[in-house]
Structure formats: structure tokens, C-alpha cells
Scaffold this active site. Structure first.
Site, mmCIF file in Angstrom:
data_model
loop_
_atom_site.group_PDB
_atom_site.id
_atom_site.type_symbol
_atom_site.label_atom_id
_atom_site.label_comp_id
_atom_site.label_asym_id
_atom_site.label_seq_id
_atom_site.Cartn_x
_atom_site.Cartn_y
_atom_site.Cartn_z
ATOM 1 N N ASP A 1 6.452 -4.643 -4.119
ATOM 2 C CA ASP A 1 7.462 -5.410 -4.821
ATOM 3 C C ASP A 1 8.886 -5.696 -4.234
ATOM 4 O O ASP A 1 9.563 -6.460 -4.562
ATOM 5 C CB ASP A 1 7.937 -4.428 -6.056
ATOM 6 C CG ASP A 1 8.149 -2.652 -5.380
ATOM 7 O OD1 ASP A 1 8.548 -2.944 -4.359
ATOM 8 O OD2 ASP A 1 7.782 -1.899 -5.947
ATOM 9 N N CYS B 1 9.658 11.484 -8.804
ATOM 10 C CA CYS B 1 10.129 11.238 -7.338
ATOM 11 C C CYS B 1 11.727 11.306 -7.564
ATOM 12 O O CYS B 1 12.437 12.064 -6.602
ATOM 13 C CB CYS B 1 9.767 9.974 -6.828
ATOM 14 S SG CYS B 1 8.205 9.777 -6.867
ATOM 15 N N CYS C 1 -1.875 -19.607 1.571
ATOM 16 C CA CYS C 1 -3.015 -20.434 1.330
ATOM 17 C C CYS C 1 -4.249 -19.596 1.862
ATOM 18 O O CYS C 1 -4.231 -19.026 2.872
ATOM 19 C CB CYS C 1 -2.964 -21.671 2.041
ATOM 20 S SG CYS C 1 -4.242 -22.694 2.053
ATOM 21 N N ASN D 1 3.747 -0.496 -1.493
ATOM 22 C CA ASN D 1 4.514 -1.358 -2.640
ATOM 23 C C ASN D 1 4.625 -2.866 -2.120
ATOM 24 O O ASN D 1 4.631 -3.021 -0.965
ATOM 25 C CB ASN D 1 5.740 -1.064 -3.096
ATOM 26 C CG ASN D 1 5.536 0.550 -3.676
ATOM 27 O OD1 ASN D 1 4.440 1.012 -4.088
ATOM 28 N ND2 ASN D 1 6.790 1.301 -3.647
ATOM 29 N N CYS E 1 -3.087 -28.476 2.783
ATOM 30 C CA CYS E 1 -4.457 -28.949 2.901
ATOM 31 C C CYS E 1 -4.910 -30.104 2.260
ATOM 32 O O CYS E 1 -5.622 -30.843 2.721
ATOM 33 C CB CYS E 1 -5.274 -27.680 2.427
ATOM 34 S SG CYS E 1 -5.255 -26.006 3.005
ATOM 35 N N GLY F 1 5.428 9.611 -4.007
ATOM 36 C CA GLY F 1 4.884 8.384 -4.978
ATOM 37 C C GLY F 1 3.531 7.793 -4.774
ATOM 38 O O GLY F 1 3.437 6.847 -4.957
ATOM 39 N N HIS G 1 0.706 -3.339 2.675
ATOM 40 C CA HIS G 1 -0.020 -4.337 1.563
ATOM 41 C C HIS G 1 0.454 -5.677 1.229
ATOM 42 O O HIS G 1 0.038 -6.217 0.220
ATOM 43 C CB HIS G 1 -0.417 -3.439 0.403
ATOM 44 C CG HIS G 1 -1.123 -2.120 0.786
ATOM 45 N ND1 HIS G 1 -1.317 -1.318 -0.355
ATOM 46 C CD2 HIS G 1 -1.825 -1.859 1.740
ATOM 47 C CE1 HIS G 1 -2.128 -0.322 0.257
ATOM 48 N NE2 HIS G 1 -2.197 -0.528 1.377
#
Length: 456
Positions: free
Chosen positions: A142, A308, A173, A140, A201, A257, A165
Site C-alpha cells: 500500500d 497493533c 509490463c 505491504n 511493446c 501485523g 512484495h
């Protein structure tokens, strides 16, 4: 744990237990009892979580009929963009898909900000508080685990929950890799389908232009998440964390999950499951979807087909002692033991006497404790069991007032120790009652099955 592991070894394929299934009530009850007992006895638990644990928080998952992929098709019917493509690196091939991605990420973050942690998140925090959590690896983005005080990140030494992830609450950037927090300006730009420019940048490009040098490419700010087809920037750190956890000898793996579709997560689960099985532990998969038998044969022991949070509630009923905390017990206020200085040691001697009391004797007399003798003390929750020690004797180098103070201190410690003993005995009685109730329930279920077979 040994009984559950042996039962799981007899069934090489994942054994499915449907929570609340009346047609398999007896068999499911026995299996759920074995699973819950294994979780309660585990000391080093690894968790792998997916989008399913956040569904009850109001965040939709990815692949269900009401998931994020289906939401994309509903909100953008004219855009030829598949739901999976929004988390795939190929979205950068088209400006239309990039625009849809920006709008989608802004809406997703707004949904996450209003969400609250679920029962599974609180269960992870409880395992951490009880020193049973080895690590939690989550797919997740979140960051709801942080609401309960868990540390998020990718390094094992500084993170209780490893984010495989990335984290949607940070922007990164695409060129220089600078990470910044969300602002209202950035949110408005992303919600409108535009990629905000990286100020770092832009400043470097302006400096090079003023110096007459070639202007470099200016990057854009996008959510700090890892897309399919991208190499994880912190992959080496996550790999070291996984290897360290495997060497720590986990004795239980709980997968909650997730649909088990991501290749990296599948490798992690297989590696962790092998280490758990070597310790005699079990691997539990909790999800509404059934895992592929051919892919997970010999890896997953039990599949609990359930929501769950509902499984956490069932676990709480079957193993209430797992959710108890030692801090809930009121042990009373205890005063710290005062250290004996050299001056106090000499003052305890009788005036005019040249005899000296040893340091151990002076400390034991002042604090009301005896010196360590064979069979004199018994450890009880890390506290000396003073109720079984020998009576305090009058010492020649001790005045009457000092002796009365030492005796009063001794009696106070004795009363506190007896109270602790009563608490421990009460806890043992409660655990014994729970075991007896579980055993009687299983016997009733077996007896009912015999009666049904007899009637047939």
C-alpha cells in the site's frame, strides 16, 4: 535491556503477554514493562511489518474472516478462485482468474488511496526521526509509509522502508518490464477485468511489422507486485540490504501485523533475530494471532497479543520519554560565532605597540570565550559550559570599549548556558520521576499478590 533479555532467555518459547488481560494483570504488567524498557533503550531497531498494521487505516488484511480472501469469495461466488490464488502465479493459467485479479487489484488500489497512515506508521517515522530506525521491511504493497515522509524502495541506501512484495501504485509490463503510473484509462480497463496493453511493446511490434519482420508478443500492464511462486526481480538488492543491516548490529527486532506464513520473511526474521540475540536484545512479535511454538522457539522472545495500534498507545504510556523529540525544546536564538580575520586581529592591537596578540587570544576575547585550559570547560549538549570558566581579564592590547563588548558577550553566553543546564536538570528529574512511578507500581502489584495469597 539486560534484565529483559535474561528473562526472555529463561523462557525459550515465546512468552505471550495479553494486553489488558485482567486474569494475568500482574504478570503481564511486569512483562510489558520489561519489553517497553528494552524498546526505549534500543538504538538500532529493525522492523518487519505485515497487513495487520494497515487494518486500522481501512485496508482489510488477507487471512481474517473479513479479509481480502473472504471478500473475493463473496464478490465472485461463481468463479472457482481461492483467495490465496489471487496472489499466486498460477492465476495466469486461467483467463477467468486473470480477470478476477485485475478487478480485485483496481478495487484494492481505490481502497488504499482513501486510507491514511496509522499509529504504527507514525511510530516508524518517529524512530527514523530519532535516528533509532535501522530499517523497516514491509510485506505491504500500500505504501502508506510514504505519507509520513519515509522513502520506499528496495535498495538500502535509498530506502528507509524496503518493500518485499512490490508496490501497487505502479504498473509493470509482463514482457518488457516497463514501469508506468496509473491512469484513468488503465484503471477503467483493470476494473472491468481487462489487461491493458503495453504501449512500448505495441510500438515495437508495429515497427517490426512495417519492416517485414516477425511480430513479437505484446505484454500487458499489471500492478508491480510480487506473487507467490514468482522470483523477486530485485531479490539481489534486497539480499544485500539485509546483509548490510545485519552487519550494523541491530539490538531490537519488532515484528508487527504479520501471520509469519511467507517463507522469505521467515528466513529474514530468523537471520535478524540471531544478530539481535548476539547483542543481548529481544525479539518482539505483536499480533492478535499466536505464533507456532515449534517453529519460533528460541527466535521470538515475547508475543504481545494485541491490536497493533493499541500496543503503540500502551508503549507511549509506559515510556513517554521514547516519544519526546529534542526539537520540541526551545533553546532560544543564538548568533553564529564570527570568524576573526587577519586584519581584525591587527586592529585589536594598541596603537603604537609592536606587541602582537595570538590568534587564539584574539578570537577568545572577541567572542567572550577563554582559551582552552585544564578543567576550564565542561561539555554540555555540545556547548561549552562558560558558567564555570575563569573571569575575563583585561588585556594590554584591548581598548576599554572592546573590553566592555567582550564582557557583555561573555555574560550573554553565560546566561544561555545556565538556561541549558536548567533544561537538562529538568529532563533528568522527569526521567527519575517516571522510573520511581514504575518501580512503585511494580511494588504495589507484588504487595497485592502477597495479600491475595495470604487471604487464600
Amino acid at each position: 535491556m539486560a534484565a529483559a533479555a535474561k528473562l526472555a532467555q529463561q523462557n525459550a518459547i515465546p512468552k505471550t503477554l495479553r494486553l489488558g488481560d485482567a486474569s494475568q494483570e500482574a504478570e503481564a504488567a511486569l512483562g510489558l514493562c520489561a519489553v517497553s524498557a528494552s524498546v526505549a533503550k534500543a538504538k538500532r531497531i529493525l522492523l518487519v511489518t505485515g497487513a495487520g498494521i494497515s487494518c486500522n487505516a481501512g485496508i482489510p488484511d488477507f487471512r481474517s474472516e473479513e479479509g481480502l480472501y473472504a471478500m473475493v469469495k463473496k464478490d465472485y461466488p461463481t468463479a472457482v478462485v481461492k483467495g490465496r490464488d489471487l496472489f499466486d502465479a498460477i492465476l495466469f493459467n486461467s483467463p477467468v482468474s486473470v480477470s478476477v485479479f485485475c478487478t480485485f487489484m483496481a478495487r484494492l488500489r481505490s481502497c488504499i488511496l482513501s486510507a491514511r497512515s496509522t499509529a504504527v506508521h507514525k511510530f516508524i517515522k518517529h524512530l527514523y526521526d530519532c535516528n533509532r530506525l535501522l530499517r523497516c521491511y514491509t510485506q505491504n504493497i500500500d505504501g502508506l509509509e510514504g505519507q509520513d515522509g519515509l522513502r520506499l524502495g528496495v535498495e538500502g541506501k535509498s530506502a528507509d522502508v524496503v518493500q518485499l512484495h512490490g508496490d501497487i501504485h505502479m504498473l509493470k509490463c509482463t514482457m518488457c518490464g516497463l514501469k508506468v503510473s496509473w491512469s484513468q484509462e488503465y484503471f477503467d480497463a483493470l476494473e472491468n477485468g481487462n489487461v491493458p496493453e503495453c504501449r512500448n511493446c505495441s510500438e515495437k511490434a508495429e515497427e517490426r511489422t512495417n519492416a517485414g519482420k516477425r511480430c513479437p508478443r505484446i505484454g500487458g500492464l499489471l500492478p508491480n507486485i510480487v506473487l507467490y511462486g514468482e522470483e523477486h526481480p530485485d531479490g539481489d538488492g534486497i539480499g544485500r540490504c539485509i546483509d548490510s543491516d545485519i552487519k550494523s548490529r541491530p539490538d531490537c527486532l519488532i515484528i508487527v501485523g504479520t501471520s509469519l506464513k511467507v517463507l522469505g520473511v521467515k528466513k529474514l526474521i530468523r537471520k535478524a533475530a540471531k544478530a539481535v540475540h548476539e547483542r543481548g536484545g529481544i525479539v518482539i512479535f505483536v499480533n492478535n494471532t499466536t505464533p507456532a511454538v515449534s517453529s519460533w522457539k528460541g527466535v521470538i522472545d515475547y508475543h504481545i497479543e494485541s491490536d497493533c495500534d493499541r500496543w503503540i498507545d500502551d508503549l507511549r504510556v509506559r515510556q513517554p520519554s521514547l516519544f519526546l523529540k529534542q526539537t520540541c525544546l526551545s533553546l532560544g536564538h543564538t548568533k553564529p560565532v564570527k570568524k576573526i580575520t587577519r586584519d581584525e586581529k591587527h586592529l585589536s592591537q594598541k596603537p603604537g605597540s609592536s606587541a602582537k596578540i595570538s590568534k587564539a587570544s584574539a578570537r577568545s576575547i572577541t567572542t567572550g570565550k577563554k582559551r582552552k585550559l585544564p578543567r576550564d570547560t565542561d561539555p554540555l549538549c555540545g556547548i561549552t559550559n562558560l558558567s564555570r570558566s575563569k573571569p575575563l581579564q583585561r588585556t594590554s592590547g584591548l581598548t576599554a570599549i572592546e573590553f566592555d563588548k567582550a564582557l557583555a558577550e561573555r555574560m550573554r553566553c553565560k546566561r544561555q548556558t545556565q538556561e541549558l543546564e536548567n533544561i537538562v536538570i529538568l529532563g533528568q528529574d522527569v526521567r527519575g520521576a517516571i522510573r520511581d512511578y514504575t518501580r512503585q507500581s511494580v511494588e504495589c502489584i507484588r504487595h497485592r499478590e502477597k495479600l491475595q495469597k495470604t487471604k487464600l
